[in-house]
Design a protein around this motif. Sequence first.
Motif, PDB file in Angstrom:
ATOM      1  N   ARG A  30       1.031  -1.248  -0.092  1.00 50.77           N
ATOM      2  CA  ARG A  30      -0.105  -0.144  -0.013  1.00 50.77           C
ATOM      3  C   ARG A  30       0.961   1.167   0.035  1.00 50.77           C
ATOM      4  N   GLU A  31       0.958   1.838  -1.299  1.00 49.99           N
ATOM      5  CA  GLU A  31       1.866   3.107  -1.443  1.00 49.99           C
ATOM      6  C   GLU A  31       1.325   4.119  -0.350  1.00 49.99           C
ATOM      7  N   LYS A  32       0.109   4.332  -0.150  1.00 47.80           N
ATOM      8  CA  LYS A  32      -0.239   5.568   0.710  1.00 47.80           C
ATOM      9  C   LYS A  32       0.538   5.327   2.155  1.00 47.80           C
ATOM     10  N   SER A  33       0.965   4.121   2.530  1.00 47.23           N
ATOM     11  CA  SER A  33       1.349   4.053   3.818  1.00 47.23           C
ATOM     12  C   SER A  33       2.660   4.791   4.098  1.00 47.23           C
ATOM     13  N   ILE A  34       3.350   4.844   2.761  1.00 43.16           N
ATOM     14  CA  ILE A  34       4.734   5.624   2.961  1.00 43.16           C
ATOM     15  C   ILE A  34       4.785   6.847   2.341  1.00 43.16           C
ATOM     16  N   ASN A  35       5.994   7.608   2.621  1.00 36.99           N
ATOM     17  CA  ASN A  35       6.026   9.085   2.222  1.00 36.99           C
ATOM     18  C   ASN A  35       6.529   9.233   0.969  1.00 36.99           C
ATOM     19  N   HIS A  59       3.960   7.184  18.778  1.00 35.70           N
ATOM     20  CA  HIS A  59       4.986   6.854  17.560  1.00 35.70           C
ATOM     21  C   HIS A  59       6.010   5.883  17.896  1.00 35.70           C
ATOM     22  N   GLN A  94      -0.241  -4.240   4.786  1.00 35.33           N
ATOM     23  CA  GLN A  94       0.107  -3.291   4.009  1.00 35.33           C
ATOM     24  C   GLN A  94       1.829  -3.216   3.801  1.00 35.33           C
ATOM     25  N   LEU A 109      -3.064  -0.707   8.617  1.00 31.37           N
ATOM     26  CA  LEU A 109      -2.646   0.579   8.320  1.00 31.37           C
ATOM     27  C   LEU A 109      -3.401   1.526   7.393  1.00 31.37           C
ATOM     28  N   ARG A 110      -4.705   1.864   7.782  1.00 27.19           N
ATOM     29  CA  ARG A 110      -5.652   2.818   6.981  1.00 27.19           C
ATOM     30  C   ARG A 110      -5.281   4.062   7.047  1.00 27.19           C
ATOM     31  N   TYR A 113       0.645   4.869   9.282  1.00 27.36           N
ATOM     32  CA  TYR A 113       1.863   5.171   8.148  1.00 27.36           C
ATOM     33  C   TYR A 113       2.995   4.651   8.908  1.00 27.36           C
ATOM     34  N   HIS A 115       6.860   6.048   7.713  1.00 27.30           N
ATOM     35  CA  HIS A 115       7.642   7.166   6.915  1.00 27.30           C
ATOM     36  C   HIS A 115       8.913   6.784   7.246  1.00 27.30           C
TER      37      HIS A 115
END
Length: 269
Positions: A30-35, A59, A94, A109-110, A113, A115
Amino acid sequence: MPELPEMETYKTLLHQKIGGRTITDVLINREKSINIRPDEFINRVQNQEIKAIERRAKHLLFHLENGYVLLLHLMLGGLMFYGKEEEKPDRTVQIQLSFGDQHLYFIGLRLGYLHILSQKEVEQELTDLGPEPLDVNFSLDTFLNLIEDRRGRIKTTLVNQEFLSGIGNCYSDEIAWHSHLLPERKMNELNDNQKVQLYQSIRFVLHQATQYGGYMDMALFKEDNKTGNYNNKMYVYDREGEGCQRCGAAIIKEELSSRKTFYCKECQT
DNA sequence: AGGGCAACCCGGACGC
DNA sequence: TGCGTCCGGGTTGCCC
């Protein structure tokens, strides 16, 4: 949802499992989970040793040998599992970090994230967080100074990460119950004894919950008997209708500031 | 400053 | 078993 005690438990257990070990592979589902772009992400992470694992608020920070940091926030419903592929829960993964034939799975991980950031970027990211409630430097005087001029409710103040860091919806209710105070009470209307009690309850509840491995019941790895033991110690959270551990009255569930809130109307005032 | 609220996100729980 | 629907909930940002 994972709050300070859960993340602290993850930190301790993950340190034993992957501290000093090298990330052999990275899988991004899931690319949205990374920055950043996946290929760049993998570049920065693969073949790096985990030098240290640190917790700040909710965190987790994975310090890599190249100086970069993996900054994790599980937000709602996020969790981790560590182990061999055949052991992992039947859930959508994810991100996966591999350590040989063992893997660290990031699940649920919705909005959460992972990063990859420089130390400076991490610092900027975390700059607005309030003090750590379990820190040795977080004294009663520090707390009293902090709540001076605060007029909001106990609950909304406790979950405000700029005020104190690491407390969420569950532990704000647990702390309020332990301090005999209603979550809706205004900070500036508490007397001196109640303020001291609130401070002590913050420390006690978070410390105890951490000792018991937090309340999330999903084991981090096979034969993990640490994670989630606070679940059956909880005073009020998710205990609607059950008897109060102090006075026996039924626990009330109510919405407060658009959050579900649990309390005892008999012995919290 | 604090309260209210919408947006973010989508898997898993639940109903039929 | 299978498909459609809905909801949870930390955080951010915006408005009053």
